[in-house]
Design a protein around this motif. Structure first.
Motif, short mmCIF file in Angstrom:
data_model
loop_
_atom_site.label_atom_id
_atom_site.label_comp_id
_atom_site.label_asym_id
_atom_site.label_seq_id
_atom_site.Cartn_x
_atom_site.Cartn_y
_atom_site.Cartn_z
N GLY A 159 66.13 116.29 71.87
CA GLY A 159 65.29 116.83 70.81
C GLY A 159 64.09 115.97 70.50
N THR A 160 62.92 116.57 70.61
CA THR A 160 61.67 115.87 70.28
C THR A 160 60.82 116.68 69.31
N ASP A 161 61.40 117.77 68.80
CA ASP A 161 60.64 118.66 67.91
C ASP A 161 61.26 118.75 66.52
N TYR A 162 62.07 117.75 66.16
CA TYR A 162 62.64 117.72 64.81
C TYR A 162 61.55 117.35 63.80
N PRO A 163 61.68 117.79 62.55
CA PRO A 163 60.68 117.44 61.53
C PRO A 163 60.87 116.01 61.03
N GLY A 167 59.65 113.08 65.92
CA GLY A 167 60.25 114.26 66.54
C GLY A 167 61.69 114.10 66.97
N SER A 168 62.21 112.85 66.99
CA SER A 168 63.61 112.63 67.36
C SER A 168 64.47 112.49 66.11
N PRO A 194 65.73 118.92 75.44
CA PRO A 194 65.96 119.84 74.32
C PRO A 194 67.02 119.32 73.36
N ARG A 195 67.10 119.95 72.21
CA ARG A 195 68.10 119.58 71.21
C ARG A 195 69.52 119.77 71.76
#
Length: 351
Positions: free
Chosen positions: A220-224, A228-229, A294-295
């Motif tokens: 995951g690199t698109d977390y708020p 992003g991690s 991805p997550r």
């Protein structure tokens, strides 16, 4: 000396807690069926403490075998219950395995606590009980959200079972919700020994750095979050171990104000996965081979602790920094790599 039963005593946190208990004057016995651990870890405990710890190789899901331990040790003053399956991803894939193992073992243990009137019980819980919290840092009064994994649900249910049990039985209980234990004993005689591919971040980092894993995935690199991690609260395993001893001492002193109390065990600092990697690279001097992916199902976005209650009520403090966590984990990885080579050479008849 007070006799303490540690379940999961051959495990990562269990073995470090046994060391801390012995160093604080307790007599310890262990129960661990070694399905997810190595009995060899107790050799390290003996080298550190000078005390040989007896381990009962018993599956706590077997009530008769569990009962027999208490028949043989009717003078148990307290129990610290670690034994459980703990891999978030595996629990998503095999939920029934987790519900059966983690809940049946707890219930069997509490049946024995009731039958033999064991006065003190400390439960290894987890920050997963908070789910994805609305606000961080979380306190012990933060309302729990739905768990993100079956593993998290077993901790939520375990806490509920113990709470209800404490209302009906005089045993005093403490629930310790710890965050992300990492690192190893400074002696490098004990540390984390994941079986198979590690599910936790730091052993994945160290195994990648030493070449056991060719490349590590960052899930995951698109977390708020700021990079992003995921954000986690990393805490040294020896600090966690110390808190278990202090929780037990509080119960034994008779000064615990509640029949069942709850404590967060975390550093109080949120660290992203990528920041943890950077800290490792700094202290080890090794550039890590990792890829962004991805997550992963079951992962919480961000969580870290408010640890004021534990610091005040348990007279507990954090002694290890993030850099020290990473450095002890790396030294441990290097040590077990050396040991593995030694045993391979020995089996091949080499000196």
């Amino acid at each position: 000396m007070k006799k303490i039963l540690v379940t999961g005593g051959c495990g990562y946190i269990g073995s470090h807690t046994i060391v801390d208990l012995i160093e604080n004057g307790f007599e310890v016995i262990s129960v661990d069926n070694n399905s997810r651990s190595s009995a060899r870890i107790l050799e390290g405990v003996e080298k550190i403490t000078g005390k040989k710890v007896k381990n009962y190789k018993v599956d706590l899901c077997n009530f008769d075998d569990t009962f027999a331990i208490f028949q043989e040790n009717e003078d148990i003053s307290g129990i610290i219950h670690f034994a459980a399956f703990k891999a978030v991803g595996e629990s998503v894939e095999q939920p029934l395995l987790y519900f059966e193992n983690n809940m049946v073992s707890l219930i069997n243990l509490l049946k024995c606590v009731q039958e033999f009137n064991v006065p003190n019980f400390v439960f290894s819980s987890s920050c997963t009980v908070y789910g994805n919290p609305d606000q961080i840092p979380v306190t012990e009064n933060t309302p729990p959200k739905p768990a993100e994994s079956p593993y998290g649900y077993t901790k939520q249910m375990g806490e509920q079972v113990i709470n209800e049990f404490s209302k009906a039985h005089p045993t005093k209980c403490i629930l310790l919700r710890y965050f992300n234990p990492v690192g190893a004993h400074p002696s490098t005689l004990i540390g984390e020994l994941p079986l198979g591919k590690p599910a936790n971040l730091v052993p994945a980092i160290t195994q990648t750095a030493i070449g056991k894993i060719p490349v590590m995935n960052v899930f995951g690199t698109d977390y708020p979050t700021r990079d992003g991690s995921c954000v986690r609260d990393y805490i040294h395993v020896c600090d966690i171990a110390s808190a278990h001893t202090k929780a037990l001492e509080l119960l034994l002193s008779g000064k615990s104000k509640k029949r069942c109390d709850v404590f967060n065990l975390g550093s109080g600092n949120g660290v992203t996965v990528l920041e943890a990697i950077q800290a490792f690279e700094k202290v080890s001097g090794v550039k890590l081979n990792y890829v962004l992916g991805p997550r992963r199902p079951g992962d919480v976005i961000a969580i870290y602790a408010n640890n004021d209650h534990a610091c005040q009520a348990l007279d507990w403090s954090i002694k290890y920094s993030l850099d020290e966590m990473m450095l002890t984990a790396w030294k441990w990885e290097q040590k077990i790599q050396t040991d593995a080579r030694f045993y391979q050479n020995k089996s091949a008849g080499l000196n």
